[in-house]
Design a protein around this motif. Structure first.
Motif, PDB file in Angstrom:
ATOM      1  N   ALA A 118      52.815  88.149  -5.448  1.00 21.17           N
ATOM      2  CA  ALA A 118      52.817  89.606  -5.628  1.00 21.17           C
ATOM      3  C   ALA A 118      52.209  89.961  -6.979  1.00 21.17           C
ATOM      4  O   ALA A 118      52.583  89.389  -8.004  1.00 21.17           O
ATOM      5  N   VAL A 119      51.257  90.898  -6.948  1.00 19.14           N
ATOM      6  CA  VAL A 119      50.685  91.462  -8.168  1.00 19.14           C
ATOM      7  C   VAL A 119      51.228  92.878  -8.276  1.00 19.14           C
ATOM      8  O   VAL A 119      50.839  93.764  -7.517  1.00 19.14           O
ATOM      9  N   LEU A 120      52.165  93.076  -9.191  1.00 18.09           N
ATOM     10  CA  LEU A 120      52.920  94.329  -9.251  1.00 18.09           C
ATOM     11  C   LEU A 120      52.632  95.074 -10.553  1.00 18.09           C
ATOM     12  O   LEU A 120      52.931  94.593 -11.643  1.00 18.09           O
ATOM     13  N   GLY A 121      52.047  96.247 -10.427  1.00 20.12           N
ATOM     14  CA  GLY A 121      51.802  97.076 -11.585  1.00 20.12           C
ATOM     15  C   GLY A 121      53.029  97.870 -11.972  1.00 20.12           C
ATOM     16  O   GLY A 121      53.985  98.023 -11.194  1.00 20.12           O
ATOM     17  N   GLU A 122      53.010  98.391 -13.176  1.00 16.61           N
ATOM     18  CA  GLU A 122      54.115  99.214 -13.659  1.00 16.61           C
ATOM     19  C   GLU A 122      54.343 100.410 -12.725  1.00 16.61           C
ATOM     20  O   GLU A 122      53.403 101.035 -12.240  1.00 16.61           O
TER      21      GLU A 122
END
Length: 437
Positions: A340-344
């Motif tokens: 998972a690439v999770l941004g703010e």
């Protein structure tokens, strides 16, 4: 819809725009002043592009074209929409919720169009500017309009309802979206409930039976209550669910539905659409055929395949509930390693640290073996994941999405499933672009 701009009816607007670049012949241009851009600076360009008139707060000199001067352009836009809605006089269906508003709006419009002509909010024009524009753009031949209603403060949905006058209200869920302006979910729930409170006595509340806070909205409602969901409490209920990376299959009262939109949240959103369309007597078989054709817009549960890697692009926006829903989707459909690439997640205020930390733990518990965080409070997501057992190589924080995408190139392998998710301002799609480059 057409609106006469003078008493004689000789000047009639056939379209509406607040961006001079989008003006077409016959449009009314509304010159809205803003913090960074003032629409009055573009009145000349609007006329050059074919505007029939401009709604302005001050007359612009040396310009050939009809300028209608009003004390407040935004208030005038809203009043114009209010008058147009009353003149049109057909059914308005309001849709709100912390996650899934746009998808649910699209589903309702698609399924209901099996029975009647339908207009809908274009994109996510769901605020005090976008909703009036959506009303003014309703096709006069439509018998119903599905209007998305967003908010980040108490009282905003009530204001939108005063303009739109909905007879049917659909609430998808209550979560922590825009939590910075509320004390907790009770305050957010009260703000969402403004849609139901604004319905007429003979209106219909369409509520998610699986969300305890939303389910309560029907308790004191004088009108009719319809419910949807996966639980036994739902009147329109999805059963026998199976998920895969290409979508989902489920049943409603024995009718099999195949959806290209995967995951539990996708099924819930379609079920909401079915609950509304059935009010017009559309047979379940016909709704099943229509649901099978539905696809989501770009950057919303968009599936890609590259070099043996499955990619879920859900970069359009994010909040804690929407992020968990996408983690669930990958958990339920992926067969290889989960990344998972999770941004703010923005607009969470003093809840930011706790909610980002909870998301990191949730990701690890959902079987994600690699977690990349991008910008700001996403650092807490990564710290939480490391406390839950991920190594420093598997849980990494980056200040820019491009850095995250570059790192991902070095670790991704065929068979991986990668989720890209973050708030609009975090620009997580740049990480995806760098990864694919």
């Amino acid at each position: 819809m057409k609106v006469s701009l003078n008493d004689t009816g000789t000047l009639v607007a056939t379209g509406y725009a607040i961006d001079s670049r989008e003006v077409r012949n016959g449009d009314l241009f509304i010159a809205l002043p803003g913090d960074h851009v003032d629409g009055h600076d573009f009145v000349k360009q609007a006329f050059e592009n074919g505007a029939i008139a401009a709604l302005v707060e001050r007359k612009i000199p040396n310009i050939s074209g009809v300028q209608i001067v009003v004390p407040n352009a935004l208030s005038a836009l809203q009043d114009l929409a209010k008058a147009a809605r009353l003149r049109w006089g057909q059914t308005v269906i309001g849709v709100t919720g912390s996650a899934g508003k746009t998808s649910t709006k699209e589903n309702i419009a698609t399924l209901l169009s099996c029975a009647i002509p339908v207009s809908k909010t274009i994109g996510n024009f769901n605020n005090h500017i976008g909703l009036p524009l959506s009303i003014l753009r309703i096709d006069e031949a439509s018998k119903a309009a599905v209007l998305e209603m967003g908010m980040n403060h108490s009282g905003e949905i009530a204001q939108l309802c005063e303009i739109a006058k909905p007879q049917i209200g659909v609430v998808t869920n209550v979560g922590y979206a825009h939590a910075e302006n509320f004390d907790g979910t009770d305050g957010i729930a009260a703000a969402k409930k403004e849609l139901i409170d604004s319905l007429p006595a003979d209106g219909v509340a369409v509520l998610n039976a699986d969300d305890p806070l939303v389910a309560k909205f029907g308790k004191d409602f004088a009108g009719k209550v319809e419910t949807f969901g996966l639980s036994n409490a739902a009147k329109t209920r999805a059963t026998n669910l199976t998920y895969n990376s290409d979508g989902a299959q489920f049943q409603i009262e024995g009718q099999i539905f195949h959806s290209k939109v995967p995951g539990r949240i996708g099924v819930l959103n379609i079920t909401a659409g079915v609950a509304v369309a059935r009010m017009w007597g559309v047979p379940l078989r016909q709704l099943s055929d229509a649901a099978h054709q539905m696809e989501l817009p770009k950057m919303r549960t968009e599936k890609l395949e590259r070099n043996g890697v499955t990619i879920w692009n859900d970069c359009y926006n994010s909040n804690p509930d929407a992020a968990k829903a996408m983690l669930d989707l990958v958990r339920d459909t992926a067969h290889g390693r989960r990344i998972a690439v999770l941004g703010e997640m923005l607009e969470l205020g003093h809840w930011a640290e706790a909610l980002h930390s909870q998301l990191g733990l949730y990701a690890v518990e959902s079987g994600f073996s690699v977690l990349l965080g991008i910008r700001g409070a996403a650092r807490f997501t990564i710290e939480s994941a490391m406390k839950a057992g991920l190594s420093a190589r598997a849980a990494c924080f980056f200040e820019s999405p491009e850095e995250a995408g570059e790192y991902l190139k070095s670790i991704a392998e065929p068979g991986d499933t990668i989720l890209f998710k973050g708030s609009r301002g975090t620009r997580v799609e740049l990480a995806l672009e760098r990864f694919l480059s």
